[in-house]
Design an enzyme around this catalytic site. Structure first.
Site, PDB file in Angstrom:
ATOM      1  N   HIS A   1      -4.672  -7.282   0.135  1.00 54.24           N
ATOM      2  CA  HIS A   1      -4.829  -8.718  -0.035  1.00 54.24           C
ATOM      3  C   HIS A   1      -3.586  -9.442   0.484  1.00 54.24           C
ATOM      4  CE1 HIS A   1      -2.790  -9.441  -4.270  1.00 54.24           C
ATOM      5  NE2 HIS A   1      -2.018  -8.768  -3.475  1.00 54.24           N
TER       6      HIS A   1
ATOM      7  N   CYS B   1       3.708 -10.725  -2.204  1.00 56.28           N
ATOM      8  CA  CYS B   1       2.242 -10.727  -2.097  1.00 56.28           C
ATOM      9  C   CYS B   1       1.738 -11.737  -1.071  1.00 56.28           C
ATOM     10  CB  CYS B   1       1.595 -10.959  -3.466  1.00 56.28           C
ATOM     11  SG  CYS B   1       1.392  -9.426  -4.410  1.00 56.28           S
TER      12      CYS B   1
ATOM     13  N   HIS C   1      -1.081  -6.339   2.345  1.00 53.04           N
ATOM     14  CA  HIS C   1      -0.509  -5.137   1.727  1.00 53.04           C
ATOM     15  C   HIS C   1      -1.508  -4.667   0.703  1.00 53.04           C
ATOM     16  CE1 HIS C   1       0.337  -8.430  -0.923  1.00 53.04           C
ATOM     17  NE2 HIS C   1       0.270  -7.548  -1.900  1.00 53.04           N
TER      18      HIS C   1
ATOM     19  N   HIS D   1      -2.855  -2.621  -2.980  1.00 54.23           N
ATOM     20  CA  HIS D   1      -2.579  -2.252  -4.371  1.00 54.23           C
ATOM     21  C   HIS D   1      -3.573  -1.169  -4.790  1.00 54.23           C
ATOM     22  CE1 HIS D   1       0.227  -5.479  -5.426  1.00 54.23           C
ATOM     23  NE2 HIS D   1      -0.525  -6.307  -4.729  1.00 54.23           N
TER      24      HIS D   1
ATOM     25  N   ASP E   1     -13.580  -1.410  -2.732  1.00 54.31           N
ATOM     26  CA  ASP E   1     -12.721  -0.260  -2.444  1.00 54.31           C
ATOM     27  C   ASP E   1     -12.443  -0.114  -0.941  1.00 54.31           C
ATOM     28  OD1 ASP E   1     -11.183   1.992  -3.182  1.00 54.31           O
ATOM     29  OD2 ASP E   1     -12.833   3.326  -2.645  1.00 54.31           O
ATOM     30  N   HIS E   2     -11.159   0.026  -0.595  1.00 61.20           N
ATOM     31  CA  HIS E   2     -10.707   0.151   0.797  1.00 61.20           C
ATOM     32  C   HIS E   2     -11.080  -1.065   1.642  1.00 61.20           C
ATOM     33  CE1 HIS E   2      -9.846   4.207  -0.500  1.00 61.20           C
ATOM     34  NE2 HIS E   2      -9.073   4.333   0.565  1.00 61.20           N
TER      35      HIS E   2
ATOM     36  N   GLU F   1      -2.895  -4.541 -11.631  1.00 61.26           N
ATOM     37  CA  GLU F   1      -2.535  -4.628 -10.210  1.00 61.26           C
ATOM     38  C   GLU F   1      -1.411  -3.639  -9.907  1.00 61.26           C
ATOM     39  OE1 GLU F   1      -2.697  -8.365  -7.524  1.00 61.26           O
ATOM     40  OE2 GLU F   1      -0.647  -8.208  -8.255  1.00 61.26           O
TER      41      GLU F   1
HETATM   42 NI    NI Z   1      -0.093  -8.101  -3.895  1.00 67.31          NI
END
Ligand code: NI
Length: 136
Positions: A15, A34, A40, A42, A80-81, A125
């Site tokens: 995200h 972020c 990047h 998580h 997911d992914h 997170e």
């Molecule tokens: Ni983040």
């Protein structure tokens, strides 16, 4: 007697936290790392909690096999992914903070849970940063 059952799940997603109407400098100031324009990832840990009266015939509040499949179809398959900003419709115009992700997950699951059962979504997170939402 009301009991809460919990199911844990996991997804990896990328995200970027930012507002389109702010420049990179302001986004960096507010959203820190972020807001990296290159995104990047998580490792999100999800806990879905359902509270209700156990069914007298089965002793279950909710069959956890069904909850597992529900989470798989409603959350893992879509998140997911994935890059949440780019690939997940709900975040086209919604900042994918842990708070907003938890609300989106709650809204996807709520219609699938018995009406007299309460639903709470807890989303990690990072191992130390997590949020919870129960529809209030
Ligand atoms: Ni983040």
């Amino acid at each position: 007697m009301r009991i809460t059952v919990h199911r844990k799940a996991h997804f990896n997603a990328a995200h970027r936290l930012f507002r389109k109407d702010w420049d990179d400098e302001r986004n960096l100031e507010v959203f820190g790392k972020c807001s990296n324009p290159n995104y990047h990832g998580h490792n999100y840990e999800l806990i879905v909690s359902v509270t209700g009266e156990p069914n007298p015939e089965t002793g279950f509040v909710m069959d956890l096999k069904i909850l597992k499949e529900l989470i798989y179809h409603e959350v893992e398959e879509s998140f997911d992914h994935k890059n949440l900003n780019i690939e997940v419709a709900e975040f086209q115009d919604l900042n994918p903070t842990a708070e907003n992700i938890a609300v989106v997950i709650w809204k996807k699951l709520r219609p699938e849970i018995l009406e007299d059962h309460d639903l709470e979504v807890t989303l990690y997170e990072t191992p130390r940063n997590f949020v919870s939402y129960k529809g209030e």
